[in-house]
Design a protein around this motif. Structure first.
Motif, PDB file in Angstrom:
ATOM      1  N   LYS A  43       0.827  -1.210   0.000  1.00 31.46           N
ATOM      2  CA  LYS A  43       0.000   0.000   0.000  1.00 31.46           C
ATOM      3  C   LYS A  43       0.853   1.248   0.000  1.00 31.46           C
ATOM      4  N   SER A  44       1.964   1.126   0.795  1.00 25.13           N
ATOM      5  CA  SER A  44       2.783   2.331   0.920  1.00 25.13           C
ATOM      6  C   SER A  44       3.611   2.574  -0.330  1.00 25.13           C
ATOM      7  N   SER A  45       4.112   1.451  -0.922  1.00 26.09           N
ATOM      8  CA  SER A  45       4.983   1.614  -2.086  1.00 26.09           C
ATOM      9  C   SER A  45       4.133   1.841  -3.328  1.00 26.09           C
ATOM     10  N   SER A  46       4.442   2.818  -4.016  1.00 25.73           N
ATOM     11  CA  SER A  46       3.707   3.126  -5.252  1.00 25.73           C
ATOM     12  C   SER A  46       4.500   2.571  -6.425  1.00 25.73           C
ATOM     13  N   SER A  47       3.919   1.551  -7.099  1.00 31.51           N
ATOM     14  CA  SER A  47       4.605   0.920  -8.232  1.00 31.51           C
ATOM     15  C   SER A  47       3.964   1.411  -9.522  1.00 31.51           C
ATOM     16  N   SER A  48       4.831   1.570 -10.509  1.00 37.53           N
ATOM     17  CA  SER A  48       4.353   2.033 -11.815  1.00 37.53           C
ATOM     18  C   SER A  48       3.855   0.864 -12.632  1.00 37.53           C
ATOM     19  N   PRO A  49       3.037   1.038 -13.635  1.00 40.83           N
ATOM     20  CA  PRO A  49       2.538  -0.060 -14.482  1.00 40.83           C
ATOM     21  C   PRO A  49       3.643  -0.746 -15.271  1.00 40.83           C
ATOM     22  N   LYS A  50       4.739  -0.068 -15.581  1.00 38.62           N
ATOM     23  CA  LYS A  50       5.845  -0.712 -16.296  1.00 38.62           C
ATOM     24  C   LYS A  50       6.489  -1.808 -15.457  1.00 38.62           C
ATOM     25  N   GLU A  51       6.693  -1.463 -14.151  1.00 38.37           N
ATOM     26  CA  GLU A  51       7.305  -2.468 -13.269  1.00 38.37           C
ATOM     27  C   GLU A  51       6.394  -3.692 -13.122  1.00 38.37           C
ATOM     28  N   ASP A  52       5.091  -3.461 -13.034  1.00 39.36           N
ATOM     29  CA  ASP A  52       4.161  -4.594 -12.944  1.00 39.36           C
ATOM     30  C   ASP A  52       4.246  -5.491 -14.184  1.00 39.36           C
ATOM     31  N   ARG A  53       4.361  -4.903 -15.344  1.00 41.30           N
ATOM     32  CA  ARG A  53       4.468  -5.700 -16.567  1.00 41.30           C
ATOM     33  C   ARG A  53       5.751  -6.518 -16.580  1.00 41.30           C
ATOM     34  N   ARG A  54       6.870  -5.875 -16.170  1.00 36.33           N
ATOM     35  CA  ARG A  54       8.151  -6.609 -16.154  1.00 36.33           C
ATOM     36  C   ARG A  54       8.091  -7.804 -15.178  1.00 36.33           C
ATOM     37  N   ARG A  55       7.517  -7.542 -13.993  1.00 32.31           N
ATOM     38  CA  ARG A  55       7.411  -8.628 -13.017  1.00 32.31           C
ATOM     39  C   ARG A  55       6.545  -9.774 -13.570  1.00 32.31           C
ATOM     40  N   GLN A  56       5.447  -9.478 -14.170  1.00 26.48           N
ATOM     41  CA  GLN A  56       4.550 -10.499 -14.722  1.00 26.48           C
ATOM     42  C   GLN A  56       5.234 -11.281 -15.828  1.00 26.48           C
ATOM     43  N   GLN A  57       6.034 -10.595 -16.674  1.00 26.50           N
ATOM     44  CA  GLN A  57       6.720 -11.271 -17.773  1.00 26.50           C
ATOM     45  C   GLN A  57       7.797 -12.220 -17.254  1.00 26.50           C
ATOM     46  N   SER A  58       8.515 -11.778 -16.184  1.00 21.22           N
ATOM     47  CA  SER A  58       9.554 -12.660 -15.614  1.00 21.22           C
ATOM     48  C   SER A  58       8.931 -13.924 -14.997  1.00 21.22           C
ATOM     49  N   GLU A  59       7.792 -13.777 -14.334  1.00 19.77           N
ATOM     50  CA  GLU A  59       7.123 -14.950 -13.784  1.00 19.77           C
ATOM     51  C   GLU A  59       6.688 -15.911 -14.887  1.00 19.77           C
ATOM     52  N   GLU A  60       6.180 -15.371 -16.004  1.00 21.55           N
ATOM     53  CA  GLU A  60       5.779 -16.231 -17.113  1.00 21.55           C
ATOM     54  C   GLU A  60       6.971 -16.971 -17.709  1.00 21.55           C
ATOM     55  N   ASP A  61       8.118 -16.286 -17.784  1.00 18.74           N
ATOM     56  CA  ASP A  61       9.326 -16.931 -18.320  1.00 18.74           C
ATOM     57  C   ASP A  61       9.785 -18.072 -17.413  1.00 18.74           C
ATOM     58  N   ASP A  62       9.729 -17.849 -16.083  1.00 20.73           N
ATOM     59  CA  ASP A  62      10.129 -18.926 -15.140  1.00 20.73           C
ATOM     60  C   ASP A  62       9.220 -20.146 -15.269  1.00 20.73           C
ATOM     61  N   ALA A  63       7.922 -19.916 -15.376  1.00 23.97           N
ATOM     62  CA  ALA A  63       6.978 -21.029 -15.524  1.00 23.97           C
ATOM     63  C   ALA A  63       7.234 -21.801 -16.813  1.00 23.97           C
ATOM     64  N   ALA A  64       7.576 -21.086 -17.895  1.00 23.71           N
ATOM     65  CA  ALA A  64       7.863 -21.759 -19.170  1.00 23.71           C
ATOM     66  C   ALA A  64       9.118 -22.610 -19.059  1.00 23.71           C
ATOM     67  N   ASP A  65      10.152 -22.080 -18.357  1.00 19.51           N
ATOM     68  CA  ASP A  65      11.382 -22.874 -18.176  1.00 19.51           C
ATOM     69  C   ASP A  65      11.112 -24.152 -17.373  1.00 19.51           C
ATOM     70  N   ASP A  66      10.294 -24.018 -16.309  1.00 23.43           N
ATOM     71  CA  ASP A  66       9.967 -25.196 -15.499  1.00 23.43           C
ATOM     72  C   ASP A  66       9.231 -26.255 -16.318  1.00 23.43           C
ATOM     73  N   SER A  67       8.277 -25.814 -17.129  1.00 20.98           N
ATOM     74  CA  SER A  67       7.523 -26.779 -17.951  1.00 20.98           C
ATOM     75  C   SER A  67       8.438 -27.458 -18.968  1.00 20.98           C
ATOM     76  N   GLU A  68       9.404 -26.714 -19.525  1.00 17.68           N
ATOM     77  CA  GLU A  68      10.339 -27.336 -20.470  1.00 17.68           C
ATOM     78  C   GLU A  68      11.209 -28.390 -19.773  1.00 17.68           C
ATOM     79  N   GLU A  69      11.667 -28.096 -18.545  1.00 12.45           N
ATOM     80  CA  GLU A  69      12.470 -29.078 -17.813  1.00 12.45           C
ATOM     81  C   GLU A  69      11.662 -30.344 -17.514  1.00 12.45           C
ATOM     82  N   GLU A  70      10.391 -30.184 -17.111  1.00 10.35           N
ATOM     83  CA  GLU A  70       9.556 -31.355 -16.840  1.00 10.35           C
ATOM     84  C   GLU A  70       9.359 -32.206 -18.088  1.00 10.35           C
TER      85      GLU A  70
END
Length: 403
Positions: A43-70
């Motif tokens: 609540k206190s930290s004000s995040s910009s929409p760009k940072e939210d997009r970058r964070r979401q993209q990195s999470e998607e990349d990690d999930a894709a790597d995990d699925s490839e390893e499986e």
């Protein structure tokens, strides 16, 4: 105007009081739970929409790597199991179907689980068969009635074994005369191994009844000398084995039995002298104690049968006593033996009257030495098929009539 001013003051003071925080006691938490730290930060930290997009993209990349390893792991696992002709389910586990396994077991030939049978197969298989079941088998099965069949001979062997064990276990000083005719009614020539084994087992369980078992062996020895010889050989072998293993209890029991057999003149007194010489050549506390117990049992008979040998044994006891290398307790036992000899072996003067069942003319003495090569003939304790069963039974019935 004055009233309006008063009203304004009271209204402002009430607003200030409502704005103050309510006081809480020290040591108690307020009823309203505080929000978690991460929520406060979000609540206190004000995040910009760009940072939210970058964070979401990195999470998607990690999930894709995990699925490839499986997927790569599943491909390698399938490749390995394809070589071993196994299959996988959706979760990657090995499939083993119960139906296929049962079909394979049904197609494969059944293993032979029949019990091993020595000397021909019988339904009893050497195990205990209740009397009612045995009678039913005799009625239903014609092969059991045939004396030339292995089944019939095995059942007869088990009955002979049971009868001999029962007679030997019942024997005592008062009923020896009654037990011996019952024992001769059984085919002791066929079951001589059973007889020797049963007598030795009962004597080992109760060595104090050694004179009773020796009297039984002496009576059977007059009619069947091979029985007495077999018992003497096995007792000598038992003593040798126990002497090598330093088993004092077995040595004492075996020497008591041999002493009683010497008293009954089943075995020659030379064996008793050899046994005492062996025990007293390199004296220890245990060997001297065993020799003392042996001399107490058969010392009176040795004085009559071999006076010089008996004198030599007591001189050896005297020398051990003067050397003083043994324990005080053993020295006192030797002194007690000399006192027992001086009293004329009171209480152990040879064979008791109720056990003196054999005449001197009928006695058969076996000359067996400790150094002889002896065989226990343990094969006599096991059932063997006899092709001439009926002829041997007829021969023994004739001998039984003469007895």
């Amino acid at each position: 105007n004055i009233e309006e001013r008063k009203h304004a003051r009271t209204y402002s003071s009430s607003i200030r009081n409502s704005m103050r925080p309510t006081p809480t006691r020290r040591g108690r938490r307020s009823s309203s739970p505080s929000p978690p730290k991460d929520r406060r930060r979000r609540k206190s930290s004000s995040s910009s929409p760009k940072e939210d997009r970058r964070r979401q993209q990195s999470e998607e990349d990690d999930a894709a790597d995990d699925s490839e390893e499986e997927e790569n792991g599943m491909r390698s696992k399938r490749r390995r199991l394809r070589e071993t002709n196994k299959t996988l389910d959706e979760e990657g586990e090995i499939i083993v179907e119960e139906k296929e396994r049962k079909k394979r077991e049904e197609k494969s030939p059944a293993k032979n689980t029949t019990p091993r049978n020595n000397g021909g197969g019988g339904r009893s298989g050497g195990a205990y068969v209740p009397p009612f079941k045995l009678a039913q088998m005799m009625r239903d099965n014609n092969t059991v009635r045939d004396a030339s069949s292995p089944e019939y001979q095995r059942i007869a062997w088990e009955a002979l074994k049971k009868s001999i064990n029962g007679l030997v276990n019942k024997i005592n000083a008062s009923n020896v005369k009654n037990i011996v005719p019952e024992l001769f009614s059984e085919n002791v020539v066929r079951g001589k191994g059973l007889f020797a084994r049963s007598v030795m087992k009962s004597q080992m369980a109760s060595p104090q009844f050694s004179p009773v078992f020796a009297a039984l062996v002496a009576v059977t020895n007059t009619k069947f000398p091979e029985l007495g010889e077999l018992v003497v050989k096995r007792v000598v072998l038992q003593f040798r084995r126990a002497f090598r293993r330093n088993d004092k209890s077995v040595c004492v029991a075996a020497t008591k039995f041999l002493a009683s057999l010497v008293n009954q003149q089943v075995v020659h007194e030379l064996l008793a002298l050899e046994l005492c010489t062996l025990l007293l050549t390199q004296p220890t506390d245990d060997s001297v104690e065993v020799a003392i117990e042996f001399i107490k049992e058969c010392g009176y008979a040795l004085q009559d049968l071999s006076p010089q040998g008996s004198h030599g044994i007591f001189e050896r006891f005297r020398g051990i006593l003067h050397e003083g290398e043994i324990d005080k307790r053993t020295q006192f036992m030797i002194e007690g033996l000399f006192a027992f000899r001086k009293s004329g072996f009171e209480g152990k003067k040879g064979v008791p009257e109720e056990l003196d069942l054999v005449d001197e003319d009928d006695q058969i003495v076996h000359e067996i030495s400790l150094d002889d090569e002896l065989e226990a003939n343990s094969s006599l304790d096991v059932f063997k098929f006899d092709p001439n069963y009926e002829e041997n039974e007829k021969k023994y019935s004739e001998v039984k009539k003469e007895i």
